[in-house]
Design a protein around this motif. Structure first.
Motif, PDB file in Angstrom:
ATOM      1  N   ALA A  14       9.707  -6.228   2.472  1.00  0.00           N
ATOM      2  CA  ALA A  14       9.836  -5.083   1.572  1.00  0.00           C
ATOM      3  C   ALA A  14       9.770  -5.561   0.114  1.00  0.00           C
ATOM      4  O   ALA A  14      10.351  -6.586  -0.237  1.00  0.00           O
ATOM      5  N   GLY A  15       9.028  -4.811  -0.692  1.00  0.00           N
ATOM      6  CA  GLY A  15       8.824  -5.183  -2.076  1.00  0.00           C
ATOM      7  C   GLY A  15       7.569  -5.989  -2.315  1.00  0.00           C
ATOM      8  O   GLY A  15       7.161  -6.194  -3.463  1.00  0.00           O
ATOM      9  N   GLY A  16       6.959  -6.454  -1.235  1.00  0.00           N
ATOM     10  CA  GLY A  16       5.757  -7.265  -1.347  1.00  0.00           C
ATOM     11  C   GLY A  16       4.499  -6.432  -1.524  1.00  0.00           C
ATOM     12  O   GLY A  16       4.545  -5.205  -1.643  1.00  0.00           O
ATOM     13  N   SER A  17       3.365  -7.132  -1.512  1.00  0.00           N
ATOM     14  CA  SER A  17       2.065  -6.490  -1.747  1.00  0.00           C
ATOM     15  C   SER A  17       1.040  -6.942  -0.715  1.00  0.00           C
ATOM     16  O   SER A  17       1.129  -8.044  -0.178  1.00  0.00           O
ATOM     17  N   LEU A  18       0.089  -6.074  -0.473  1.00  0.00           N
ATOM     18  CA  LEU A  18      -1.083  -6.383   0.346  1.00  0.00           C
ATOM     19  C   LEU A  18      -2.285  -5.663  -0.252  1.00  0.00           C
ATOM     20  O   LEU A  18      -2.129  -4.604  -0.875  1.00  0.00           O
ATOM     21  N   ARG A  19      -3.453  -6.217  -0.012  1.00  0.00           N
ATOM     22  CA  ARG A  19      -4.690  -5.570  -0.439  1.00  0.00           C
ATOM     23  C   ARG A  19      -5.577  -5.383   0.776  1.00  0.00           C
ATOM     24  O   ARG A  19      -6.005  -6.370   1.392  1.00  0.00           O
ATOM     25  N   LEU A  20      -5.836  -4.159   1.120  1.00  0.00           N
ATOM     26  CA  LEU A  20      -6.711  -3.845   2.242  1.00  0.00           C
ATOM     27  C   LEU A  20      -8.140  -3.665   1.766  1.00  0.00           C
ATOM     28  O   LEU A  20      -8.374  -3.186   0.656  1.00  0.00           O
ATOM     29  N   SER A  21      -9.074  -4.032   2.631  1.00  0.00           N
ATOM     30  CA  SER A  21     -10.495  -3.847   2.348  1.00  0.00           C
ATOM     31  C   SER A  21     -11.137  -3.078   3.482  1.00  0.00           C
ATOM     32  O   SER A  21     -10.729  -3.193   4.638  1.00  0.00           O
TER      33      SER A  21
END
Length: 114
Positions: A14-21
């Protein structure tokens, strides 16, 4: 018919990031609106964000201010930057044309741990 391949999911705290493509085949991508959708376990698939071919965006209230949708027409790719992730964001994420849906891809799993 557009073929869609989603990637970039994973396990994050929680609080993290991801980048979807989402890579789309077919020349129709550049003239089509696109959207990201998600489906949590036991729930219906819902719209998360959309982007028009001109770059206008829409966000569901649940992700507004945390997620950013973008597209690169030259690469036939649409992205979803997800920041400040919450456990409630856990779902399989899909992309598709918007508003006229095409066939669904496999999706990419996003799991947010508390």
């Amino acid at each position: 018919q557009v073929q869609l391949v989603e990637s970039g999911g994973g396990l994050v705290q929680a609080g993290g990031s991801l980048r979807l493509s989402c890579a789309a085949s077919g020349s129709i991508f550049s003239i089509s609106g696109m959207g990201w959708y998600r489906q949590a376990p036991g729930q219906q698939r819902v719209l998360v964000a959309t982007i028009t071919r001109g770059g206008n965006t829409y966000y569901a209230d649940s992700v507004k201010g945390r997620f950013t949708i973008s597209r690169d027409n030259a690469k036939n790719t649409v992205y979803l930057q997800m920041d400040s992730l919450k456990p409630d964001d856990t779902a399989v994420y899909y992309c598709n044309k918007y508003p006229n849906l095409d066939s669904w891809g496999q999706g990419t799993q996003v799991t947010v741990s508390s």
